[in-house]
Every structure is written in structure tokens, then in C-alpha cells.
Design a protein around this motif. Structure first.
Motif, PDB file in Angstrom:
ATOM      1  N   SER A 312       0.825  -1.211   0.000  1.00  0.00           N
ATOM      2  CA  SER A 312       0.000   0.000   0.000  1.00  0.00           C
ATOM      3  C   SER A 312       0.858   1.260   0.000  1.00  0.00           C
ATOM      4  O   SER A 312       1.952   1.301   0.577  1.00  0.00           O
ATOM      5  N   SER A 313       0.344   2.278  -0.672  1.00  0.00           N
ATOM      6  CA  SER A 313       1.001   3.590  -0.742  1.00  0.00           C
ATOM      7  C   SER A 313       2.406   3.493  -1.323  1.00  0.00           C
ATOM      8  O   SER A 313       3.351   4.133  -0.846  1.00  0.00           O
ATOM      9  N   THR A 314       2.559   2.677  -2.366  1.00  0.00           N
ATOM     10  CA  THR A 314       3.831   2.581  -3.085  1.00  0.00           C
ATOM     11  C   THR A 314       3.584   2.907  -4.562  1.00  0.00           C
ATOM     12  O   THR A 314       2.473   3.242  -4.962  1.00  0.00           O
ATOM     13  N   ALA A 315       4.625   2.763  -5.365  1.00  0.00           N
ATOM     14  CA  ALA A 315       4.517   3.042  -6.804  1.00  0.00           C
ATOM     15  C   ALA A 315       4.045   1.814  -7.577  1.00  0.00           C
ATOM     16  O   ALA A 315       4.251   1.732  -8.791  1.00  0.00           O
ATOM     17  N   PHE A 316       3.411   0.888  -6.921  1.00  0.00           N
ATOM     18  CA  PHE A 316       2.928  -0.340  -7.545  1.00  0.00           C
ATOM     19  C   PHE A 316       1.872  -0.033  -8.611  1.00  0.00           C
ATOM     20  O   PHE A 316       0.932   0.731  -8.372  1.00  0.00           O
ATOM     21  N   THR A 317       2.021  -0.631  -9.800  1.00  0.00           N
ATOM     22  CA  THR A 317       1.090  -0.412 -10.916  1.00  0.00           C
ATOM     23  C   THR A 317       0.711  -1.755 -11.548  1.00  0.00           C
ATOM     24  O   THR A 317       1.168  -2.821 -11.120  1.00  0.00           O
ATOM     25  N   ASP A 318      -0.083  -1.681 -12.595  1.00  0.00           N
ATOM     26  CA  ASP A 318      -0.463  -2.894 -13.328  1.00  0.00           C
ATOM     27  C   ASP A 318       0.755  -3.610 -13.899  1.00  0.00           C
ATOM     28  O   ASP A 318       0.771  -4.837 -14.028  1.00  0.00           O
ATOM     29  N   ASP A 319       1.793  -2.834 -14.238  1.00  0.00           N
ATOM     30  CA  ASP A 319       2.996  -3.432 -14.816  1.00  0.00           C
ATOM     31  C   ASP A 319       3.747  -4.316 -13.819  1.00  0.00           C
ATOM     32  O   ASP A 319       4.555  -5.153 -14.219  1.00  0.00           O
ATOM     33  N   SER A 320       3.507  -4.100 -12.525  1.00  0.00           N
ATOM     34  CA  SER A 320       4.216  -4.883 -11.493  1.00  0.00           C
ATOM     35  C   SER A 320       3.416  -6.070 -10.997  1.00  0.00           C
ATOM     36  O   SER A 320       3.911  -6.852 -10.178  1.00  0.00           O
ATOM     37  N   VAL A 321       2.191  -6.218 -11.489  1.00  0.00           N
ATOM     38  CA  VAL A 321       1.326  -7.301 -11.015  1.00  0.00           C
ATOM     39  C   VAL A 321       1.938  -8.665 -11.296  1.00  0.00           C
ATOM     40  O   VAL A 321       1.774  -9.612 -10.520  1.00  0.00           O
TER      41      VAL A 321
END
Length: 613
Positions: A312-321
Motif C-alpha cells: 500500500s502507498s507505493t509506486a505499484f502499478t499494473d505493470d508490477s502485477v
């Protein structure tokens, strides 16, 4: 307490409920002291906790429990003082005492427990008046095994005194000025397995001394200047929140072979590629890297044993899934709230984590399509958070008034294990949430929307297993609340922000359903089980007699009639005060019998200056 009582028979539960029914009931059985002395410890503990919850526990009543009770939990009770502690000091078999957040506890009040040879667990967390002098008292409690003294007034000198408690296996010194020198003196605690020194003055040099604690399995170094994780062979849990984690190339690869839980929330890293070089990635089962600036999540590919992951509250996006998908079917809990994941990412993820039980997607870009993916590909979901997302409750873009628009939440009916659901969004309407009334397995439901009315509250009243319900910021009316008939399973009702409700309406709700803890701006004055209400200082019977003597200037004519307790009188008086309150203008905005007023109608009434008669 409820969990432990579930283990007992229904007869035992009824007996405990009856014993704690009122102050009068307490006075009747407190005379049977000998029978209570033989009460099994687990039942005595349950009875004591129930009395505390009902605000019927007073110092002298503790006397009848001194031979049977083994655990006392008084956390947060503002009334606990020297009188209480004097009685607790006489308990014969007490092994656990929790006084956390009891602000009247000080050094002198600790003196009575110095003779408790059976005491092995003591929690003084956030008792700010406890200082080094209090630690000197505790030195005589030689059998202590677990001690919590975070955020107290203990100084560096007092911390060094703890070295004499040789049996300590758990020591919580969070928020105290622990120094490198203190760690050196505490090395005498050879049995220590749990050490919490968050917010201390420990440096990397002092952290090296932690290696001397050969049995340590838990270590919290959060909010310290420590930048390198110590090389502890048997460490299972490490917390370094808000630390500046640097490269640890000197650490042996076998150092963290036993590490299972790693918490680095809010930490900063010198180099992402080396941030986790001190861990045996395949052994980690719990990882929290929330609120960090990490951009590269490729390290997740090798963490094949992960069960809990907080991004949570990170730069996580669909590309990192794809990196989370590598974890596979071991993952049970995933938190990606406040990230940039969308329904596209959820779609890809749904086919790779079939055993996921908890999923938090709050404050993300997911829409109603994600509900379909979750419902069809994540059958084990037990807890789901979809708050503050793009979900509107309909599977099509058309207006919900159009026949072709179908409620998307209906798909959740295919999740047989779903127990907890959070849907807090200002634009969710009554119609959109109507399918929730079919989710009979729900035990916890949290809603927050300015578009909800009495209709939603009434629909949800039929859920048979609901224990906690929140309908916050809704336009609920007094009339709607009066017609609310919840199931017996409901224990908590959160109505915060429901601005149309008056004091009278909340008081009436509390009176009709005394077993429900109501949360509202007016509930504190209305609830008969208010946890903030101070405990009585002495016997209710004695207090009531004193009051009667002052009023009538004479003693009671007979002792055959047991007077109502002081506590019950006070609760009754508060209720009468609330019932007698004058009607406010808002209380007149009520629907006619058999009708529910919609939000536009209510707003229109306010604009035109009229009210419904």
C-alpha cells in the motif's frame, strides 16, 4: 471475552449474563465468597471481564476473586488507582496483569504487587507516571517473564535496573531513551526472545551488541538510526519502520535463514537492488514494504512462500502485477490500497492467486469490472475492501434508473466465504447496494455515503450473521432508526456523520437494543455500556447507602431490601435526561408512517423551508 465464552455451554453463558445483569445481582452473589473461591480460573476470568465491560466492577468486589482469577485486563481504565491496586496485591494465583493506558498508575501504586510471586506478565504501556522508582519496585517481582513499559517515564538509569530480572523473555522498551550502553547491560538477560526498542537512541554500534542475545526471535528497531540489520541466527521477525536501510553486503547469506516476518513500512533504501540482500527471500512469509519509495518489485519473484504482502502507498502499478503473480497460491493477504493498480491488473492477478483470503483495493483505479474478476477467480476471499474506488455499483455506464443497468455487487454472492466488506464511497446509492441484503454470510460491513437513506439500513437489518455494521454519513431519519429491527447477532452499529439523527433518536436506539454498541456523536451520552464511563471507586451498595442517608438524614429501616446500585442510578439518570431533551428542528423532518423520504425530497424541504408534518 465473547470468544472464550463461546467455548462454554449455553448454560454457563446464561449464568454469567445473569450474574452481571445489574448491581443488585452482583450484591446478591458477592456474599457467596466461598463458592467463588472454588470457581474454575477460566470462568472466574470471564466473569471478571464481563463485570468490567458492564461497568459493574469496583475495588472491594475484587476481594471475592483473589483465589480464583489468574488474568486481569484493565487497559485504558482511568479509575484504576491505589485502592484498586491494594486489592490486586492480594491475588494468590495472578500471573497476568494489564494496566496499559491507566493514567493514574504511578510508582507508589505499583508497590502492592511486589509480593505477587505468581506474576509473570505485567503490561504498563503508556503509564506515563511510572518512572525509575517504579522499576525499583518491580525488581522484587523476580518471576517476571514478560514486561511492557513503552512510553513511560523510565530513563536510561531505570532501564539498566532491568538486568536483574533474569527470567525475562519479553521486554518492550518502545519510545524509551535506550542507549548502546543499556543494551550492553541488558545482555545479562540470557532468556530474552522478544526485544522492542523502537524510537530509541541505539546506533549501528549498539545493534552489534544485540548479537549477544542468542535466543532473540523478535526485534523492533523502528524509528532508530540503525541502518544495517544485525546478523542474528534465530531471528524470525524484524521491524525497521522509518529506518534508512543501507546495503548489507557484509552479512552472511545464512544469517536470516529463519526470518519469517519483515516489516519495513516507510523505510528508505540506498539502493533498491541491495535492499533485501540481508534476507533469505525464500523463507519470508510476511512482508510489509508499504509507504516506501520502491520502484522495482522484481525481488518478489523469488519470495515463493509469501502469505502476507503489503504494498500500500507505493509506486505499484499494473505493470508490477506479474511479480506478485509469481508468489502463486501461497498468498493469503494482499494490500495494494493507494496504488495505481486498475481493473486490468486485477484481471491478470485473479488467475494466479486462487487462495487469496484478504484483498484491499481501496483508493485505487479499479471499477465495477474488478468485482466480476474477483467473484469468479478468487473463490476464497473472506475480506474485501473496495472503498474510495471507481466502483459505482452498476455493470454498465447507463444511469441506474435504466432497466439495462444491473447492480454489479450482485456478483459477490458467488463468494461463499466473504465475511468482511468495506464500501465507503460518497456516490454509492441505495439501489446500487441493494444486492448486499443477499450476502447472508457477512459478519462485518462498512458503508459510508452521503447518498444512502433509511432504505439501505432496513435492507441490511435482515442479515442474520452481521456483528458489525457501519452506515456513516448517510441521510438517516429518526423515524427510520425507530423502525430499525436488527438481528440479535449485531453488536456494533456505526452511525457517525448521520447528521439528521437527534439525541432522542440515538437514546431510544440504545434503550431498545442495549446489547449494541452505538457509535455516533450523541451515542456517548446515551449508551448504557459506555466504555468511557469511569468505574465506581467503592462498593455500589455502600455508595447508595451514603446517598440515601444524606437525603433522608436517617439510616435505612431494614437491610432486607437491597437498594439499587450507584452505577445503575447514574445510568438511569442519564437516560432520563436524554429522553427529556427538547425536540430539535431536525427531529421534525420525519417520514410519514409507511414511507421513506428520499434524499432529494429532504433537501428540497430544507431549501423551501418546510417540514413534513
Amino acid at each position: 471475552m465473547e470468544m472464550e465464552m463461546e467455548k462454554e455451554s449455553s448454560l454457563v453463558r446464561l449464568c454469567i449474563e445473569e450474574a452481571c445483569k445489574s448491581g443488585d445481582a452482583v450484591e446478591r452473589w458477592r456474599l457467596q465468597r466461598r463458592s467463588l473461591e472454588r470457581l474454575p480460573p477460566h470462568l472466574a476470568d470471564a466473569l471478571l471481564r464481563h463485570l468490567l465491560r458492564r461497568r459493574l466492577l469496583f475495588p472491594s468486589l475484587l476481594e471475592v476473586f483473589k483465589h480464583s482469577v489468574e488474568k486481569i485486563d484493565l487497559r485504558g481504565e482511568s479509575s484504576i488507582n491505589a485502592e484498586w491496586m491494594a486489592y490486586i496485591g492480594g491475588f494468590v494465583n495472578l500471573y497476568s496483569l494489564n494496566l496499559s493506558d491507566c493514567q493514574r498508575i504511578n510508582n507508589s501504586t505499583l508497590w502492592p504487587i511486589t509480593g505477587l510471586t505468581s506474576l509473570t506478565e505485567l503490561n504498563l504501556s503508556r503509564c506515563s507516571k511510572v518512572t525509575d522508582a517504579g522499576i525499583k519496585h518491580l525488581q522484587s517481582v523476580v518471576n517476571l517473564e514478560k514486561l511492557w513499559i513503552p512510553q513511560t517515564g523510565v530513563t536510561e538509569a531505570g532501564i539498566s535496573l532491568l538486568a536483574s530480572l533474569k527470567n525475562l523473555s519479553l521486554l518492550d522498551l518502545g519510545g524509551l531513551p535506550v542507549t548502546d550502553h543499556n543494551l550492553s547491560s541488558l545482555q545479562a538477560l540470557t532468556k530474552l526472545e522478544y526485544l522492542d526498542i523502537w524510537g530509541s537512541n541505539v546506533t549501528n554500534q549498539g545493534a552489534v551488541g544485540i548479537l549477544k542475545f542468542s535466543n532473540l526471535s523478535f526485534l523492533n528497531l523502528s524509528w532508530t538510526s540503525v541502518t544495517q540489520a544485525p546478523n542474528i541466527p534465530h531471528l524470525e521477525c524484524l521491524q525497521m519502520n522509518k529506518c534508512a536501510v543501507l546495503s548489507t553486503s557484509i552479512t552472511h547469506s545464512s544469517a536470516s535463514a529463519s526470518l519469517k516476518k519483515l516489516v519495513l513500512s516507510g523505510a528508505t533504501f540506498s539502493a533498491e537492488t541491495e535492499a533485501f540482500s540481508f534476507t533469505n527471500k525464500s523463507s519470508i512469509t510476511y512482508l510489509d514494504i508499504s509507504k516506501t519509495s520502491l520502484q522495482n518489485f522484481t525481488f518478489l519473484e523469488t519470495m515463493t512462500k509469501l502469505e502476507y504482502l503489503d504494498l500500500s502507498s507505493t509506486a505499484f502499478t499494473d505493470d508490477s502485477v506479474e511479480f506478485v503473480a509469481c508468489v502463486g497460491d501461497t498468498l493469503r493477504n494482499l494490500n495494494v490500497s493507494d496504488t495505481k493498480i486498475s481493473s486490468t491488473g486485477v484481471e491478470f492477478l485473479s488467475g494466479h492467486v486462487p487462495r487469496l483470503e484478504t484483498l484491499s483495493l481501496s483508493k485505487t483505479y479499479v471499477d465495477d469490472l474488478s468485482i466480476l474478476y474477483i467473484s469468479t477467480m478468487m473463490p476464497c476471499i473472506k475480506a474485501l475492501d473496495l472503498s474510495m474506488t471507481s466502483i459505482r455499483g452498476f455493470s454498465q455506464q447507463e444511469s441506474p434508473q435504466e432497466e439495462e443497468a444491473k447492480p454489479s455487487l450482485a456478483a459477490l454472492q458467488s463468494l461463499p466465504s466473504l465475511k468482511t466488506l468495506s464500501l465507503e464511497h460518497p456516490y454509492l446509492s441505495d439501489i446500487a447496494l441493494s444486492p448486499l441484503s443477499s450476502l447472508t454470510g457477512l459478519t462485518h460491513l462498512s458503508l459510508k455515503s452521503t447518498s444512502l437513506t433509511d432504505a439501505t439500513l432496513h435492507r441490511l437489518a435482515s442479515l442474520p450473521n452481521l456483528a458489525s455494521l457501519g452506515v456513516r454519513d448517510a441521510v438517516l431519519t429518526n423515524h427510520g432508526l425507530e423502525k430499525f429491527r436488527p438481528q440479535l447477532s449485531l453488536r456494533t452499529l456505526d452511525l457517525q456523520g448521520c447528521w439528521l439523527l437527534t439525541k432522542d433518536a440515538i437514546a431510544g436506539l440504545c434503550k431498545r437494543h442495549p446489547h449494541i454498541k452505538v457509535r455516533h456523536e450523541f451515542a456517548q451520552e446515551s449508551s448504557s455500556l459506555n466504555q468511557n464511563q469511569p468505574l465506581p471507586r467503592s462498593s455500589p451498595l455502600q455508595s447508595s447507602a451514603k446517598i440515601s442517608k444524606r437525603k433522608n438524614n436517617r439510616m435505612a429501616e431494614t437491610s432486607a431490601v437491597v437498594p439499587r446500585s450507584f452505577l445503575d442510578q447514574r445510568v438511569k439518570y442519564d437516560r432520563e435526561e436524554l429522553v427529556a431533551l427538547q425536540n430539535s428542528p431536525l427531529s421534525r423532518v420525519l417520514p410519514r408512517d409507511g414511507e421513506l423520504i428520499s434524499v432529494p425530497e429532504i433537501l428540497s424541504d430544507f431549501v423551501t423551508g418546510t417540514v413534513i408534518q
